[in-house]
Design a protein around this motif. Structure first.
Motif, PDB file in Angstrom:
ATOM      1  N   SER A   1       0.849  -1.192   0.000  1.00 12.93           N
ATOM      2  CA  SER A   1       0.000   0.000   0.000  1.00 12.93           C
ATOM      3  C   SER A   1       0.879   1.233   0.000  1.00 12.93           C
ATOM      4  O   SER A   1       1.845   1.331   0.748  1.00 12.93           O
ATOM      5  N   SER A   2       0.560   2.186  -0.866  1.00 15.60           N
ATOM      6  CA  SER A   2       1.357   3.399  -0.906  1.00 15.60           C
ATOM      7  C   SER A   2       0.645   4.458  -0.081  1.00 15.60           C
ATOM      8  O   SER A   2      -0.273   5.100  -0.541  1.00 15.60           O
ATOM      9  N   HIS A   3       1.068   4.578   1.161  1.00 16.92           N
ATOM     10  CA  HIS A   3       0.437   5.588   2.018  1.00 16.92           C
ATOM     11  C   HIS A   3       1.016   6.948   1.699  1.00 16.92           C
ATOM     12  O   HIS A   3       2.198   7.080   1.370  1.00 16.92           O
ATOM     13  N   ALA A   4       0.183   7.978   1.802  1.00 15.98           N
ATOM     14  CA  ALA A   4       0.627   9.330   1.471  1.00 15.98           C
ATOM     15  C   ALA A   4       1.758   9.747   2.404  1.00 15.98           C
ATOM     16  O   ALA A   4       1.691   9.544   3.609  1.00 15.98           O
TER      17      ALA A   4
ATOM     18  N   SER B   1      15.348   1.770  -9.385  1.00 17.62           N
ATOM     19  CA  SER B   1      14.204   2.686  -9.401  1.00 17.62           C
ATOM     20  C   SER B   1      12.971   2.013  -9.998  1.00 17.62           C
ATOM     21  O   SER B   1      11.853   2.246  -9.548  1.00 17.62           O
ATOM     22  N   THR B   2      13.150   1.141 -10.991  1.00 16.97           N
ATOM     23  CA  THR B   2      11.990   0.435 -11.532  1.00 16.97           C
ATOM     24  C   THR B   2      11.473  -0.594 -10.532  1.00 16.97           C
ATOM     25  O   THR B   2      10.267  -0.729 -10.341  1.00 16.97           O
ATOM     26  N   ALA B   3      12.403  -1.309  -9.880  1.00 16.59           N
ATOM     27  CA  ALA B   3      11.983  -2.294  -8.886  1.00 16.59           C
ATOM     28  C   ALA B   3      11.212  -1.601  -7.762  1.00 16.59           C
ATOM     29  O   ALA B   3      10.192  -2.095  -7.287  1.00 16.59           O
ATOM     30  N   ARG B   4      11.673  -0.421  -7.376  1.00 19.92           N
ATOM     31  CA  ARG B   4      11.013   0.306  -6.296  1.00 19.92           C
ATOM     32  C   ARG B   4       9.648   0.817  -6.745  1.00 19.92           C
ATOM     33  O   ARG B   4       8.702   0.851  -5.973  1.00 19.92           O
TER      34      ARG B   4
ATOM     35  N   THR C   1       4.894  -1.648  -7.955  1.00 22.80           N
ATOM     36  CA  THR C   1       4.196  -2.015  -6.720  1.00 22.80           C
ATOM     37  C   THR C   1       3.002  -2.925  -6.985  1.00 22.80           C
ATOM     38  O   THR C   1       2.454  -3.483  -6.054  1.00 22.80           O
ATOM     39  N   THR C   2       2.594  -3.076  -8.238  1.00 22.64           N
ATOM     40  CA  THR C   2       1.452  -3.950  -8.531  1.00 22.64           C
ATOM     41  C   THR C   2       1.959  -5.310  -8.983  1.00 22.64           C
ATOM     42  O   THR C   2       3.105  -5.437  -9.445  1.00 22.64           O
ATOM     43  N   ILE C   3       1.105  -6.316  -8.855  1.00 22.35           N
ATOM     44  CA  ILE C   3       1.502  -7.675  -9.254  1.00 22.35           C
ATOM     45  C   ILE C   3       1.856  -7.720 -10.738  1.00 22.35           C
ATOM     46  O   ILE C   3       2.837  -8.349 -11.134  1.00 22.35           O
ATOM     47  N   SER C   4       1.090  -6.989 -11.561  1.00 21.69           N
ATOM     48  CA  SER C   4       1.348  -7.042 -13.002  1.00 21.69           C
ATOM     49  C   SER C   4       2.723  -6.458 -13.321  1.00 21.69           C
ATOM     50  O   SER C   4       3.486  -7.027 -14.101  1.00 21.69           O
TER      51      SER C   4
END
Lengths: 117, 254
Positions: free
Chosen positions: B2-5, B199-202, B205-208
């Protein structure tokens, strides 16, 4: 179309093969900004393909290295990449820490095993 | 994941322009924000690597600087120069444009947040041009804290600051790589794949995206070594489509 990029003026290449094919998606974004649902299934696929092409670029840079990166053995390039990734996961997802760790491994490997001309 | 603000620290909030400030303050605040962004420094590293790559591939320093100024998208630029001499025009243009598709959803996500009802479309061309991973992440994070009438200027400020740093990084990398012993020149060239990887790995965040990224890394080397001319495109379509399939499977299972 077997012409290679070297046959053309490099600044023409910059505009025709670099700027336009890239910029067109930004322009299209401006005009479809109202219409597209950011949660649409099509965009999930588009984003996944875009992410995978970045992975491909990384693979290409590591397996077909340009210039002096080729003086570092393949296994060392891969090891440096792996260590950088592991550090990213280990150290609070820090980009800087991951990059620095990978670079340290690469330079150390280059000094020990490099085949510099 | 989850990307919390992310909460904005006091110091950063003070740098944002207040309500009713004159027009240029949004731009100035964006410029300032770009120089404080940790992502901007990652960006400089990427373009240092790109500059070194340009030198190794025999391009001029002017060409390298102009490509960063006008394209301002590291993946497209790296693809462009690595296909130089090797690929055909169509293959290069296809690879560049495929790498840039990701910009479309980013632009679509950003513009509704920064425009006002009366904003003219042509005033959105410039902020759209500046959309790239780092600028987008910082704009999405900071722009909501800027008064709406300042947001276009704010994003232009971030984009301008990041472009300046990127061009400087490109030139520095180019000049640096020319003077460095081979191991350190190799280290400069290694910056780009390393930076892209973390940076791409970070950002995935989604499964796809995660499946697509992992598969792209796993499959593309095989395709390259097998001598496929369009290895990059095949790997991207395969990895991306299977990533999307994973997303469908997970949703079906839920």
């Amino acid at each position: 179309m077997s012409a290679t990029l070297r046959d053309l003026n490099p600044y023409l290449v910059l505009v025709l093969i670099g700027f336009l094919p890239n910029e067109i998606w930004r322009w299209m974004g401006v005009f479809v900004a109202r219409g597209i649902d950011e949660k649409s299934e099509f965009l999930v696929w588009v984003r996944a393909v875009a992410t995978a092409i970045l992975a491909g670029v990384i693979a290409q840079l590591i397996f077909v290295p340009a210039g002096s990166l080729g003086t570092i053995p393949l296994w060392a390039r891969l090891a440096a990449l792996g260590v950088g990734f592991a550090v990213l996961l280990g150290v609070r997802r820090s980009i800087i820490a991951g990059v620095l760790a990978g670079e340290v491994v690469l330079i150390a490997a280059g000094m020990a095993f490099g085949t510099a001309r | 994941m989850s990307s919390h603000a992310e909460p904005i620290e006091d110091e950063r909030a003070r740098a944002l322009p207040p309500e009713g400030a004159p027009g240029w303050t949004g731009f100035a605040a964006g410029l300032k924000a770009s120089f404080r962004s940790v992502l901007a420094y990652a960006l400089i590293g990427t373009f240092v690597g790109y500059g070194g790559l340009c030198l190794d591939l025999g391009l001029s320093v002017w060409w390298a600087a102009l490509s960063t100024l006008f394209i301002f998208a590291a993946p497209a630029q790296v693809i462009l120069v690595t296909t130089l001499g090797a690929g055909t025009l169509v293959q290069a243009a296809l690879a560049v444009t495929l790498s840039a598709i990701r910009l479309l959803p980013m632009v679509v996500a950003l513009l509704p947040m920064i425009r006002e009802p009366q904003t003219r479309t042509r005033d959105l061309i410039l902020p759209a041009h500046f959309v790239a991973v780092s600028m987008w992440v910082e704009s999405l994070r900071l722009a909501p804290h800027v008064p709406r009438e300042q947001r276009v200027g704010f994003c232009n400020g971030i984009g301008t600051g990041m472009t300046i740093m990127s061009v400087a990084g490109t030139v520095a990398g180019y000049l640096l790589a020319a003077r460095l012993p081979p191991t350190f020149a190799a280290a400069v060239l290694f910056l780009t794949p390393m930076m892209f990887l973390v940076s791409t790995a970070r950002g995935a965040t989604t499964i796809s995206d995660r499946v697509a990224f992992a598969l792209g890394l796993a499959v593309t080397p095989g395709l390259i070594l097998a001598g496929f001319e369009l290895a990059l495109l095949y790997g991207a379509l395969l990895g991306g489509t299977l990533g999307y399939a994973a997303h469908r499977l997970r949703r079906a299972a839920a």
